[in-house]
Design a protein around this motif. Sequence first.
Motif, PDB file in Angstrom:
ATOM      1  N   ASN A 114     -13.033  80.996 175.923  1.00  0.00           N
ATOM      2  CA  ASN A 114     -13.609  80.841 177.302  1.00  0.00           C
ATOM      3  C   ASN A 114     -12.470  81.149 178.161  1.00  0.00           C
ATOM      4  O   ASN A 114     -11.418  80.495 177.764  1.00  0.00           O
ATOM      5  CB  ASN A 114     -14.564  79.759 177.654  1.00  0.00           C
ATOM      6  N   LEU A 115     -12.471  81.666 179.095  1.00  0.00           N
ATOM      7  CA  LEU A 115     -11.311  81.590 180.099  1.00  0.00           C
ATOM      8  C   LEU A 115     -11.132  80.822 180.984  1.00  0.00           C
ATOM      9  O   LEU A 115     -12.139  80.053 181.449  1.00  0.00           O
ATOM     10  CB  LEU A 115     -11.298  82.887 181.107  1.00  0.00           C
ATOM     11  N   HIS A 116      -9.976  80.101 181.185  1.00  0.00           N
ATOM     12  CA  HIS A 116      -9.759  78.895 182.091  1.00  0.00           C
ATOM     13  C   HIS A 116      -8.428  79.245 182.674  1.00  0.00           C
ATOM     14  O   HIS A 116      -7.672  79.996 182.189  1.00  0.00           O
ATOM     15  CB  HIS A 116      -9.885  77.714 181.399  1.00  0.00           C
ATOM     16  N   ASP A 117      -7.968  78.504 183.707  1.00  0.00           N
ATOM     17  CA  ASP A 117      -6.750  78.616 184.293  1.00  0.00           C
ATOM     18  C   ASP A 117      -5.480  78.152 183.462  1.00  0.00           C
ATOM     19  O   ASP A 117      -5.821  77.030 182.894  1.00  0.00           O
ATOM     20  CB  ASP A 117      -6.643  77.572 185.748  1.00  0.00           C
ATOM     21  N   SER A 151      -6.469  83.122 185.148  1.00  0.00           N
ATOM     22  CA  SER A 151      -7.696  82.863 184.231  1.00  0.00           C
ATOM     23  C   SER A 151      -7.653  83.756 183.174  1.00  0.00           C
ATOM     24  O   SER A 151      -7.648  84.710 183.003  1.00  0.00           O
ATOM     25  CB  SER A 151      -9.313  83.070 185.215  1.00  0.00           C
ATOM     26  N   ASP A 153      -7.323  83.377 178.090  1.00  0.00           N
ATOM     27  CA  ASP A 153      -7.256  82.669 177.082  1.00  0.00           C
ATOM     28  C   ASP A 153      -5.995  82.513 176.754  1.00  0.00           C
ATOM     29  O   ASP A 153      -5.107  83.235 176.553  1.00  0.00           O
ATOM     30  CB  ASP A 153      -7.952  83.745 176.009  1.00  0.00           C
TER      31      ASP A 153
END
Length: 170
Positions: A114-117, A151, A153
């Motif tokens: 999941n993408l995150h900052d 944003s 991986d």
Amino acid sequence: MLSPLRSAEATLVTAAIRDITARKTAAAILLQKVEELKRSNEELEQFASIASHDLQEPLRMVASYTQLLSRRYKGKLDSDADEFIAFAVDGASRMQRLIQDLLAYSRVGTRGSNLHDVSSEDALRQALLNLRGSIEESGALVTHDPLPAVSADETQLIQLFQKPRRNAIK
């Protein structure tokens, strides 16, 4: 299950009852096993990717120093020493190919997490740390302007920074 039977005199209904508890239980267990297998495969792909990246640099240094020993001392030591050094050089080369194959395998079907900052600065710093031996050996100078948070991986972002720099150093 209800099935109507029509005749001239009346409509009759037949009923059949079947216990499907075992089938429903088996389907639930199968679904659970599929989810466990999916999770396990994702963890194995991630492990293979991380392990191959982490192993590349130390192995590259081992290969580099065994090749240096080979060039510097070939013919100056006894024939057994030359043979042992050749075995070490060959083994390191084969191990590098295996690690590269492992890395390629880990990328098959990579979807990323999941993408995150993520701090691009931190990702670049990690990529450069992974390449430290190559950078020092080649005398390369890596510079960059300030980078934003994105944003993404994180593992894939590190790979995105690392691969072109590795190629440029080579």
